[in-house]
Design an enzyme around this catalytic site. Structure first.
Site, short mmCIF file in Angstrom:
data_model
loop_
_atom_site.label_atom_id
_atom_site.label_comp_id
_atom_site.label_asym_id
_atom_site.label_seq_id
_atom_site.Cartn_x
_atom_site.Cartn_y
_atom_site.Cartn_z
N LYS A 95 0.81 -1.27 -0.05
CA LYS A 95 -0.03 -0.06 -0.12
C LYS A 95 0.88 1.19 0.07
O LYS A 95 1.85 1.60 0.90
CB LYS A 95 -0.86 0.04 1.23
N ALA A 182 -9.83 5.73 3.78
CA ALA A 182 -9.89 6.95 4.71
C ALA A 182 -11.17 7.51 5.06
O ALA A 182 -11.94 7.62 4.02
CB ALA A 182 -8.93 7.77 4.11
#
Length: 256
Positions: A95, A182
């Site tokens: 990531k 997020a």
């Protein structure tokens, strides 16, 4: 079933490992979530210890680890962190996170695109955390990223899908999986993301800071399953007009 690069996942919920009160609580929550892909910040792991308090329980849980480059402020720092992660953990999955401003933690689009292209050349399966920018997401796809991870809102803000309009464009044009990452603060946010067509969501703060992280993880599991089922069922079209579900005049005609 969700496929990213060379792996398939039954769960469309990815989870993080930060902010939990203990390693055991982290593992219990991850298990309750049903998540099969878990992000891990390399800066939080002591690779010199064979029984690291965070890494060891995750390995025992049998989940796929997705090391991230959180803390990197430039492409060069991210590439270096990625190389360390591959050597230490034996995985080429990554990531990619580059956010130079610690206050807002917003991803740097220029450095992210630069690092992504180089990491793909080095054989990494790159999943970049990025802004909800349709042009950037397409560019990341074009340089070879296995998925894109646009934000719903700033990291840890729990604001939900503040970037919904842009996420819809990204999802519509993408030919790789889209993982909303997020800002997801409650299970209903995750459901909405899956309903609109996202392939998965990544949730950390909302689970970790809940009064009962294990219960919240289970709630997110159910919410994601509901979102996937709702999308597969193909919801009816929205309309500005009312549409009766029962006859409006039939009983009058019978009475007459």
């Amino acid at each position: 079933m969700l496929r990213i690069a060379d792996k398939t996942f039954d769960s469309h919920l990815f989870t993080g490992t930060g902010k939990f009160a203990s390693a055991q609580l982290m593992v219990d929550a991850i298990r309750a979530s049903g998540s099969q892909l878990v992000t891990l910040a390399m800066k939080r792991v002591d690779l010199r210890k064979p029984n690291d308090a965070i890494l060891s329980p995750l390995l025992e849980a049998g989940v796929t680890l997705l090391p991230n480059t959180s803390g990197a402020k430039t492409a060069e720092e991210a590439i270096f962190a990625a190389q360390l992660a591959r050597e230490a953990l034996g995985t080429h999955w990554l990531k990619l996170e580059i956010h130079p401003d610690a206050r807002w933690l917003l991803p740097d689009p220029i450095e992210t695109l630069k690092a992504a292209g180089e990491l793909v050349k080095q054989g990494f399966v790159v999943l970049p955390y990025c802004g909800a920018d349709p042009v950037l997401c397409k560019r990341l796809e074009e340089v070879g990223c296995a998925a894109v991870m646009p934000l719903g809102a700033p990291i840890g803000s729990n604001q939900g899908l503040e970037t919904r309009a842009m996420l819809e464009i990204i999802i519509q044009q993408a030919t790789v999986p889209v993982v909303v990452d997020a800002g997801i603060g409650v299970p209903s946010h995750a459901t909405q993301a899956l309903e609109m067509g996202a392939d998965a969501v990544l949730v950390n703060t909302a689970i970790a800071v809940a009064n009962d992280p294990v219960m919240m993880a289970n709630a997110f599991r159910l919410a994601v399953e509901a979102g996937v089922l709702a999308r597969q069922a193909v919801p009816g079209n929205r309309s500005v007009y009312a549409s009766a579900t029962s006859p409006l005049t039939g009983f009058l005609e019978v009475s007459a």
